[in-house]
Design a protein around this motif. Structure first.
Motif, PDB file in Angstrom:
ATOM      1  N   THR A 252      45.787  43.027  33.976  1.00 21.41           N
ATOM      2  CA  THR A 252      46.539  44.061  34.670  1.00 21.41           C
ATOM      3  C   THR A 252      46.037  45.469  34.372  1.00 21.41           C
ATOM      4  O   THR A 252      46.672  46.446  34.792  1.00 21.41           O
TER       5      THR A 252
ATOM      6  N   TYR B 100      53.001  37.353  39.545  1.00 21.37           N
ATOM      7  CA  TYR B 100      51.543  37.470  39.656  1.00 21.37           C
ATOM      8  C   TYR B 100      50.863  36.318  40.387  1.00 21.37           C
ATOM      9  O   TYR B 100      49.677  36.425  40.727  1.00 21.37           O
ATOM     10  N   TRP B 101      51.578  35.214  40.655  1.00 23.09           N
ATOM     11  CA  TRP B 101      50.922  34.065  41.262  1.00 23.09           C
ATOM     12  C   TRP B 101      51.598  33.611  42.559  1.00 23.09           C
ATOM     13  O   TRP B 101      51.416  32.481  42.992  1.00 23.09           O
TER      14      TRP B 101
ATOM     15  N   THR C 232      44.203  49.008  34.610  1.00 20.02           N
ATOM     16  CA  THR C 232      43.918  49.808  35.793  1.00 20.02           C
ATOM     17  C   THR C 232      42.414  50.060  35.915  1.00 20.02           C
ATOM     18  O   THR C 232      41.649  49.887  34.954  1.00 20.02           O
TER      19      THR C 232
ATOM     20  N   ASP D 125      50.792  35.270  45.254  1.00 22.84           N
ATOM     21  CA  ASP D 125      49.707  35.572  46.198  1.00 22.84           C
ATOM     22  C   ASP D 125      48.403  35.596  45.411  1.00 22.84           C
ATOM     23  O   ASP D 125      48.374  35.235  44.229  1.00 22.84           O
ATOM     24  N   ASP D 126      47.330  36.013  46.053  1.00 22.46           N
ATOM     25  CA  ASP D 126      46.015  35.980  45.396  1.00 22.46           C
ATOM     26  C   ASP D 126      45.530  37.361  44.963  1.00 22.46           C
ATOM     27  O   ASP D 126      44.345  37.546  44.688  1.00 22.46           O
ATOM     28  N   GLU D 127      46.442  38.333  44.888  1.00 22.37           N
ATOM     29  CA  GLU D 127      46.032  39.696  44.558  1.00 22.37           C
ATOM     30  C   GLU D 127      45.458  39.805  43.144  1.00 22.37           C
ATOM     31  O   GLU D 127      44.449  40.477  42.922  1.00 22.37           O
ATOM     32  N   LEU D 128      46.110  39.177  42.177  1.00 18.96           N
ATOM     33  CA  LEU D 128      45.603  39.248  40.802  1.00 18.96           C
ATOM     34  C   LEU D 128      44.244  38.570  40.695  1.00 18.96           C
ATOM     35  O   LEU D 128      43.333  39.078  40.027  1.00 18.96           O
ATOM     36  N   GLU D 129      44.085  37.429  41.353  1.00 20.02           N
ATOM     37  CA  GLU D 129      42.798  36.732  41.315  1.00 20.02           C
ATOM     38  C   GLU D 129      41.679  37.607  41.865  1.00 20.02           C
ATOM     39  O   GLU D 129      40.605  37.730  41.255  1.00 20.02           O
ATOM     40  N   LYS D 130      41.920  38.243  42.999  1.00 12.30           N
ATOM     41  CA  LYS D 130      40.886  39.092  43.602  1.00 12.30           C
ATOM     42  C   LYS D 130      40.587  40.302  42.722  1.00 12.30           C
ATOM     43  O   LYS D 130      39.420  40.683  42.555  1.00 12.30           O
ATOM     44  N   SER D 131      41.643  40.890  42.144  1.00 10.36           N
ATOM     45  CA  SER D 131      41.452  42.038  41.270  1.00 10.36           C
ATOM     46  C   SER D 131      40.658  41.665  40.028  1.00 10.36           C
ATOM     47  O   SER D 131      39.760  42.407  39.594  1.00 10.36           O
ATOM     48  N   THR D 132      40.963  40.511  39.446  1.00 12.97           N
ATOM     49  CA  THR D 132      40.257  40.061  38.244  1.00 12.97           C
ATOM     50  C   THR D 132      38.771  39.857  38.527  1.00 12.97           C
ATOM     51  O   THR D 132      37.907  40.269  37.739  1.00 12.97           O
TER      52      THR D 132
END
Length: 416
Positions: A394, A311-312, A396, A314-321
């Motif tokens: 996480t 999850y860390w 949806t 890249d920045d995908e989780l940060e942007k999604s959050t």
């Protein structure tokens, strides 16, 4: 459920609001033993940022156990600890240009806080610590001394000393300049304020009512500490590991605290684990001066490492959050406007969100209505007046929509 009432202490709390027996869990849902699903917007009070039984973490854990990997190791060197240290350095510290040594203080957030307070006093030779109104830092005596909640403090049974509370951001609703009172006490030789070893603060106060400090306030606090040679301790136990978007809640403020406390979701899977991050020049411990039996729980190192890789990287989780947090903020804004007579207040940052009601009774009633509709939420704040959301990061988009619909129905049922 009679066995719980017969044998378990009256100190139990969450089970009183959710009177069912849970049997299994996956992703964003818990299931009672009769199979009823509950959407979980509680997430182990922030210990399950990656959801229940996350398949990536579960596989890594099962593989480790099946090969007879070391489970308990105190502070001995192990393959699992080495993997965690290397992964934490490569995925978290190095990309953020942060330079910290890592203390493994024990299994929980209070352990991380106690280590931070002890070390700050050892380094500076001073006893006093500054904390903030509505803070929550844990249930052990040192952590309670810097906690604001009077009910929790009262359970200590002894005087809680060597800590002085200061107003948190927006405590006076903007009526006073930031840190005016704090600065005045520090600079006035007649104030009676003991020279502080450290300031301890949360970037977002979770148990205190989802009070999100402005980034400029955090920057101002960091500057104040530097000017007055005070160590800054950032308690990121509940708000770290991506809860507000970035991995650390203080990242967007552009500061680098002297000491950082992590726990809850740092273990990834809900396994107990805590870290106290310290600037290298503060690492003045004697060998064994701060220790604990369960400071080397290898299964938690395994799931923590896998969570960081998955999850860390890249920045995908940060942007999604951040995006999901804005969806909640928009829904809460609509509720505030829909019920003007209720004087609701939307609060929070990222996926730490709150809706403040006029009383704890109202907030509790909304959470009860949500439970009846299959959604788990808790309250927070000094009078439990804030409906608090800490869903898995996480979850949806459909699960978020489902939860927000239940919240809207529940608020309507109570404020109709």
């Amino acid at each position: 459920m009679s066995i719980f009432e017969e044998l378990e202490s009256e100190v139990r709390s969450y089970s009183r609001g959710w009177p069912v027996v849970f049997d299994r869990a996956q992703g964003s849902r818990l299931y009672s033993e009769d199979g009823k699903p509950y959407l979980d917007f509680f997430a182990g009070a922030g210990a399950l940022n990656y959801g229940h039984n996350n398949p990536h973490l579960k596989k890594a854990l099962i593989d480790y156990i099946q090969r007879d990997g070391v489970t308990h190791a105190l502070d001995m060197y192990t393959v699992a600890k080495r993997d965690f240290l290397e992964t934490f350095r490569d995925k978290i510290l190095a990309p953020r240009e942060l330079d910290y040594k890592i203390v493994f203080p024990g299994p929980g957030g209070a352990n991380a806080v106690e280590a931070a307070l002890k070390l700050a006093r050892k380094v500076t030779g001073k006893e006093s610590v500054i904390n903030f109104t509505n803070a929550f830092h844990g249930m052990t005596l040192g952590a309670l001394s810097v906690t604001g909640n009077s009910m929790k403090r009262g359970a200590a049974g002894i005087p809680l000393v060597h800590a002085t509370p200061m107003p948190y951001d927006k405590y006076f609703d903007g009526a006073m300049p930031d840190f005016m009172y704090f600065e005045k006490l520090l600079e006035d030789s007649g104030s009676g304020l003991n020279e502080p070893a450290a300031v301890i603060v949360e970037g977002v106060q979770g148990e205190g009512g989802i009070n999100a400090a402005r980034l400029e306030w955090l920057k101002g606090l960091d500057d104040l500490c530097k000017r007055h040679n005070i160590l800054l301790i950032l308690d990121d136990v509940q708000m770290g590991c991506g809860r507000t978007g970035p991995f650390f809640s203080f990242e967007d403020a552009g500061i680098s605290p002297d000491i950082v406390c992590l726990s809850k979701s740092i273990g990834g899977y809900g396994l107990p684990m805590a870290l106290t991050l310290i600037k290298p020049e503060l690492d003045v411990w004697e060998p064994g001066e701060h220790n604990g039996t369960f400071r080397g729980i290898s299964p938690a190192f395994v799931t923590a490492s896998e969570a960081l890789r998955v999850y860390w990287s890249d920045d995908e989780l940060e942007k999604s959050t951040k995006a999901k947090g804005e969806r909640i903020a928009s829904t809460f804004k609509d509720l505030v406007e829909r019920y003007p007579e209720a004087n609701l207040t939307a609060k929070g940052r990222g996926l730490a969100r709150g809706l403040e009601f006029g009383s704890g009774e109202l907030a509790g009633a909304v959470c009860k209505e949500a439970f009846e509709r299959g959604l788990l939420m808790e309250t927070s704040g000094p009078d439990s007046e804030v409906m608090k959301l800490l869903p898995p990061l996480t979850l949806t988009d459909d699960e978020l929509s489902e939860g927000l619909s239940i919240i809207e129905e529940s608020v309507a049922a109570v404020l109709k």
